[in-house]
Design a protein around this motif. Structure first.
Motif, PDB file in Angstrom:
ATOM      1  N   LYS A 127       0.843  -1.204   0.000  1.00 15.88           N
ATOM      2  CA  LYS A 127       0.000   0.000   0.000  1.00 15.88           C
ATOM      3  C   LYS A 127       0.879   1.256   0.000  1.00 15.88           C
ATOM      4  CE  LYS A 127      -3.923   2.134   2.437  1.00 15.88           C
ATOM      5  NZ  LYS A 127      -3.222   3.445   2.639  1.00 15.88           N
TER       6      LYS A 127
ATOM      7  N   LEU B 155       1.866   1.506  -3.860  1.00 15.51           N
ATOM      8  CA  LEU B 155       0.816   1.661  -4.884  1.00 15.51           C
ATOM      9  C   LEU B 155      -0.185   2.764  -4.567  1.00 15.51           C
ATOM     10  CD1 LEU B 155       0.084  -2.124  -5.629  1.00 15.51           C
ATOM     11  CD2 LEU B 155       1.747  -0.602  -6.740  1.00 15.51           C
ATOM     12  N   THR B 156      -0.379   3.041  -3.273  1.00 17.44           N
ATOM     13  CA  THR B 156      -1.337   4.097  -2.911  1.00 17.44           C
ATOM     14  C   THR B 156      -0.624   5.331  -2.355  1.00 17.44           C
ATOM     15  OG1 THR B 156      -3.072   2.467  -2.527  1.00 17.44           O
ATOM     16  CG2 THR B 156      -3.351   4.626  -1.485  1.00 17.44           C
ATOM     17  N   ASP B 157       0.083   5.158  -1.240  1.00 14.66           N
ATOM     18  CA  ASP B 157       0.666   6.327  -0.573  1.00 14.66           C
ATOM     19  C   ASP B 157       1.643   7.067  -1.489  1.00 14.66           C
ATOM     20  OD1 ASP B 157       0.922   4.427   2.537  1.00 14.66           O
ATOM     21  OD2 ASP B 157      -0.796   5.232   1.420  1.00 14.66           O
TER      22      ASP B 157
ATOM     23  N   LYS C 120      -0.220   7.003  -5.904  1.00 14.84           N
ATOM     24  CA  LYS C 120      -1.495   7.688  -6.130  1.00 14.84           C
ATOM     25  C   LYS C 120      -1.580   8.992  -5.334  1.00 14.84           C
ATOM     26  CE  LYS C 120      -4.156   3.540  -7.326  1.00 14.84           C
ATOM     27  NZ  LYS C 120      -5.219   2.586  -6.911  1.00 14.84           N
TER      28      LYS C 120
ATOM     29  N   ASN D 265      -6.526  -3.906  -1.535  1.00 12.61           N
ATOM     30  CA  ASN D 265      -6.391  -2.882  -0.487  1.00 12.61           C
ATOM     31  C   ASN D 265      -5.088  -2.097  -0.623  1.00 12.61           C
ATOM     32  OD1 ASN D 265      -8.858  -3.350   0.693  1.00 12.61           O
ATOM     33  ND2 ASN D 265      -8.059  -4.859   2.164  1.00 12.61           N
TER      34      ASN D 265
ATOM     35  N   GLY E 263      -3.885  -1.185  -3.486  1.00  2.04           N
ATOM     36  CA  GLY E 263      -4.054  -0.184  -4.539  1.00  2.04           C
ATOM     37  C   GLY E 263      -4.078  -0.741  -5.946  1.00  2.04           C
TER      38      GLY E 263
ATOM     39  N   ASP F 242      -5.925  -1.867  -9.017  1.00  9.58           N
ATOM     40  CA  ASP F 242      -7.292  -1.524  -9.438  1.00  9.58           C
ATOM     41  C   ASP F 242      -7.868  -2.581 -10.369  1.00  9.58           C
ATOM     42  OD1 ASP F 242      -7.345   1.083  -8.136  1.00  9.58           O
ATOM     43  OD2 ASP F 242      -5.797   1.612  -9.592  1.00  9.58           O
TER      44      ASP F 242
ATOM     45  N   ARG G 255     -13.202   1.392  -1.767  1.00  7.71           N
ATOM     46  CA  ARG G 255     -11.980   0.983  -2.501  1.00  7.71           C
ATOM     47  C   ARG G 255     -12.392   0.431  -3.861  1.00  7.71           C
ATOM     48  NH1 ARG G 255      -7.672  -0.605  -4.987  1.00  7.71           N
ATOM     49  NH2 ARG G 255      -8.138   1.423  -5.875  1.00  7.71           N
TER      50      ARG G 255
ATOM     51  N   ASP H 187     -13.430   3.316  -6.024  1.00  3.25           N
ATOM     52  CA  ASP H 187     -12.242   4.072  -6.464  1.00  3.25           C
ATOM     53  C   ASP H 187     -11.579   3.363  -7.653  1.00  3.25           C
ATOM     54  OD1 ASP H 187      -9.935   5.870  -6.406  1.00  3.25           O
ATOM     55  OD2 ASP H 187      -8.857   4.164  -5.536  1.00  3.25           O
ATOM     56  N   ALA H 188     -11.430   2.037  -7.539  1.00  2.00           N
ATOM     57  CA  ALA H 188     -10.797   1.263  -8.616  1.00  2.00           C
ATOM     58  C   ALA H 188     -11.631   1.360  -9.892  1.00  2.00           C
ATOM     59  CB  ALA H 188     -10.652  -0.205  -8.193  1.00  2.00           C
TER      60      ALA H 188
ATOM     61  N   ARG I 230     -11.466   4.769 -11.570  1.00  2.00           N
ATOM     62  CA  ARG I 230     -10.190   4.943 -12.288  1.00  2.00           C
ATOM     63  C   ARG I 230     -10.233   4.226 -13.642  1.00  2.00           C
ATOM     64  NH1 ARG I 230      -5.564   6.634  -9.439  1.00  2.00           N
ATOM     65  NH2 ARG I 230      -6.064   7.431  -7.372  1.00  2.00           N
TER      66      ARG I 230
END
Ligand code: GLC
Length: 602
Positions: free
Chosen positions: A281, A284-286, A289, A321, A323, A325, A356, A359-360, A363
Motif C-alpha cells: 500500500k 501503490l497508494t501512498d 497515487k 487494499n 491499490g 485496481d 476501494r 475508487d478502482a 479509475r
C-alpha cells in the motif's frame, strides 16, 4: 423499478454515444460526472467484472464477457488468433468488443497487449529495436516517433492498450530483462520513457481512440539482488533500497511518466525491502497515487497477486487494499470466476471496502472514457495497411542505424561498396528471429523467418555493388584460406524473455568463438557484430578482432546495420550501459574495471 433504471440507462447511453463531443475531449469534470452516473447504477458484480482482466485464450466461453461485464481482455505473449495476420487480429478484437456491448450497461472492454518493440505479436508488423538499442540512440524525438508508429499499428487491429514503456533501469546484466530497459541510468530512462508515453498516447489513430500506455514495472524490477529471484537468480527478486534512495533514484522516471499523463501503471513482481510490490500500500497508494498524483489505474502483472504470501483470497484482499485496481487474473492458473467470487466475498464480509472498489472502478472507467473507447468501441477495417508499412520500416531502419555502437575499428568501417570479396559468417547473420529477440510473434521469440524483415545478410547484399562476391558460411569451416579478406561475423544470444534469460554467466558461446577462430586461422580480418540483450564478456577476445560493434536486438530492419557498415551514415550510437571487463559485475562495476564507460561509442 428495474425497468425504470434500464430506461434511464438507455437514455444515458444514447447521450454518451451520440453527443456531438467525443468523450475523449470531455473535461475532467465532465468525465467525473459521467463516471459517477455509471457507478450509481452499477451493481457489485458489474464493478468486480470491470476489475477483472482475462487472457483471451482462457475464456471459458465468449458470452462470459457480457454475462460478467468483464472490464478487460489481454493477449499475453503468443496469445494470437487462429491465423496470425492483421485482419484476424481486428476480427478477434471486434468479436470480443461486440460481446462486451451486449452486457447490461454496455461498458466497452479495454484490450491490452505487449506492444513493446512494435506491435510485435502480429505477423508482418514493424519490429523496432528493443529498448537497450533505443537507449543507445539516446534520441527522444525518435522514441516518440517509434511509439507513435507502434500505436498506429496497434490501433489498426482495434487494440486499445500497450503494456509499455518498461521503465526499468537494470543494474545486474545477468537479469534476462536487461534489454527491456533503455539504460542502467535512471535519468536516461526518464527522458526516453517520457517520450515513449507521449508517442504512444498522442498518436492520431484511424479509429479516433487514443492508445493507452503503461509504465512498468513499478518499482525496482531491474534492481533486485542476485540470488533473491526465481531459481536463485534475479527475476522477481528483492530490491533493497531505502525510501529516500528510492525517491531520489527510481521514482523520478515514473514521476515523469505520470506528469506525461500515462494512463496505467503495472505493479512489479519483485519485492521492495522484503514486501511484494503487488501487496504494498505504501508503494501503490501512498507514493504512487497520493504523493505522485497518479490518476490512472494500476494493473497487476500476469498472476502477480498470486505471488503474495498467503492463500488466493488473502492475495486478493492484500493487493486490492494495497491499490491494485485491475487484476491480470489471466485465467491460466486461477479460474477468473473463482477470482470474482472471492473478491465479492471479500467485499461482502468487509475485508475490502466498497469505497476501494468504487475508487478502482472509477479509475478504470475514466481511462476508458479519456481514451475515447466509449465513442468508438468497434473498429473499422481502414488502416491495416499501416502494419509493417514502408514509412514505419523507415523509422525502424533509422532506429537500427542510431542504435549501433561502434567500439573498435581498425580502419575496417566504412567498408567499400565495391569491395571485391566479402565473407559473411556467424549464427546471427541470416536469422531474423535472433535479431528480433524475445517478445516477437511468440512470448519467447523464435529462430529464423518468424516474420517479415531483412536480416543482416540481406542488408549487406542490398548495400554492395553487383560485382561484389559475397560468400556466406555460418561457421566458416568450408571457406578456403585468405590473405586478409574481410569477414563480417554476426554472433550473440538466442532469443529469450523474462526469467528464461536469467543467467549466472555472460560468456560468449563457444560456437561463436570457434567461428571467429576459424576465420582468423584462415587469414581473414574480422568485423564482429554482437546481437545481444546486454553487454557480454568480450575482454579476452576483442584484441583479436579488427573491428567490433554492439548491435543489440535490432528487430526487422537489419539493413539499418549496413547503413553504418558501408558508410551511408556515421555511427552515432553510444552505450546506455557501462561495459565492465566482467559483465557479471553489471552497471555498478568500479570504473577501473570497465572496458567501456556508459556514453562511449566511436
Ligand atoms: C508478463 C510480464 C509483463 C507483461 C505481462 C503481460 O509476465 O512481466 O511485462 O506485460 O506479463 O504479458
Amino acid at each position: 423499478m428495474k425497468k425504470y433504471i434500464v430506461f434511464l440507462w438507455s437514455l444515458f447511453l444514447i447521450n454518451i454515444s451520440c453527443n456531438n463531443q467525443s468523450n475523449s475531449k470531455l473535461s475532467e469534470n465532465q468525465i467525473n460526472k459521467k463516471v459517477d452516473e455509471i457507478i450509481e447504477i452499477m451493481n457489485i458484480d458489474e464493478k468486480i467484472g470491470q476489475m477483472t482482466q482475462i487472457d483471451q485464450r482462457f475464456l471459458d466461453t465468449i458470452t462470459d464477457i457480457s454475462t460478467y461485464s468483464i472490464g478487460s481482455l489481454l493477449s499475453g505473449g503468443g496469445s494470437h488468433p487462429e491465423i496470425n495476420e492483421p485482419q484476424a487480429w481486428l476480427d478477434m478484437y471486434n468479436k470480443y468488443q461486440s460481446e462486451s456491448l451486449k452486457s447490461r450497461l454496455q461498458i466497452p472492454l479495454i484490450y491490452g497487449i505487449d506492444a513493446v518493440h512494435g506491435h510485435n505479436n502480429v505477423y508482418g508488423a514493424t519490429i523496432f529495436p528493443q529498448n537497450i538499442g533505443l537507449g543507445a540512440t539516446n534520441n527522444p524525438e525518435l522514441i516518440y516517433k517509434i511509439s507513435e508508429a507502434t500505436s498506429i499499428e496497434v490501433a489498426a487491429t482495434g487494440i486499445d492498450w500497450t503494456f509499455s514503456p518498461c521503465l526499468s533501469s537494470p543494474e545486474d546484466y545477468r537479469w534476462g530483462r536487461t534489454y527491456e530497459g533503455f539504460s542502467s541510468d535512471p535519468k536516461r530512462v526518464e527522458k526516453l520513457g517520457e517520450a515513449a508515453v507521449m508517442g504512444y498516447q498522442n498518436a492520431k489513430t484511424s479509429s479516433g481512440k487514443s492508445v493507452v500506455a503503461c509504465a512498468k514495472h513499478f518499482i525496482g524490477d531491474g534492481n533486485t539482488e542476485f540470488g533473491t529471484g526465481m531459481r536463485g537468480l534475479l527475476d522477481r527478486g528483492n530490491t533493497e533500497i531505502s525510501p529516500e534512495e528510492l525517491k531520489l533514484k527510481l521514482i523520478p522516471k515514473y514521476q515523469a511518466a505520470v506528469d506525461a499523463n500515462v494512463q496505467t501503471v503495472m505493479a512489479s513482481y519483485n519485492s521492495w525491502n522484503g514486501v511484494k510490490c503487488h501487496g504494498s500500500k505504501e508503494l501503490l497508494t501512498d507514493i504512487l497515487k497520493v504523493e505522485m498524483g497518479f490518476k490512472g489505474f494500476v494493473i497487476s502483472d500476469w498472476q502477480g497477486i498470486d505471488e503474495i504470501p498467503g492463500d488466493y483470497k488473502s492475495d486478493i484482499i492484500t493487493s486490492i487494499n494495497a491499490g491494485i485496481d485491475m487484476v491480470m487474473v489471466s485465467g491460466q492458473a486461477q479460474p477468473y470466476k473463482k477470482f470474482m467470487r472471492l473478491l465479492k466475498e471479500s467485499v461482502e464480509e468487509g475485508s475490502i471496502s466498497m469505497e476501494r472498489i468504487d475508487d478502482a472502478v472509477q479509475r478504470i472507467l475514466k481511462v476508458k472514457l479519456r481514451s475515447g473507447l466509449f465513442d468508438s468501441p468497434l473498429v473499422e477495417n481502414n488502416s491495416l495497411n499501416t502494419i509493417g508499412s514502408d514509412d514505419h520500416r523507415k523509422i525502424a531502419r533509422q532506429a537500427v542505424r542510431e542504435s549501433v555502437v561502434l567500439l573498435k575499428n581498425e580502419n575496417i568501417i566504412p567498408i567499400s561498396k565495391n569491395i571485391n570479396k566479402l565473407v559473411v559468417s556467424g549464427r546471427g547473420a541470416d536469422n531474423l528471429g535472433m535479431q528480433c529477440g524475445g517478445w516477437t510473434i511468440d512470448w519467447q521469440g523464435g529462430q529464423g523467418d518468424i516474420t517479415i524483415g531483412t536480416t543482416i545478410l540481406d542488408g549487406i547484399k542490398n548495400a554492395v555493388s553487383k560485382d561484389t562476391n559475397i560468400l556466406y558460411s555460418e561457421n566458416a569451416l568450408d571457406l578456403e584460406d585468405s590473405d586478409g579478406d574481410l569477414a563480417i561475423v554476426v554472433i550473440g544470444e538466442d532469443p529469450y524473455t523474462e526469467f528464461f534469460g536469467d543467467k549466472e554467466n555472460l560468456d560468449l558461446m563457444d560456437e561463436d568463438l570457434n567461428t571467429i577462430k576459424n576465420l582468423k586461422n584462415k587469414g581473414y580480418k574480422v568485423l564482429v557484430l554482437l546481437i545481444s540483450g546486454r553487454p557480454m564478456n568480450i575482454s579476452d577476445h576483442i584484441e583479436n578482432w579488427d573491428a567490433f560493434a554492439a548491435i543489440w536486438l535490432p528487430g526487422s530492419e537489419g539493413d539499418g546495420v549496413s547503413d553504418i557498415l558501408f558508410g551511408d551514415y556515421e555511427s552515432t550510437g553510444t552505450l546506455s550501459y557501462p561495459w565492465p571487463i566482467n559483465t557479471e559485475d553489471g552497471a555498478n562495476a568500479l570504473t577501473k574495471n570497465l572496458l567501456f564507460k556508459i556514453g562511449f561509442g566511436l
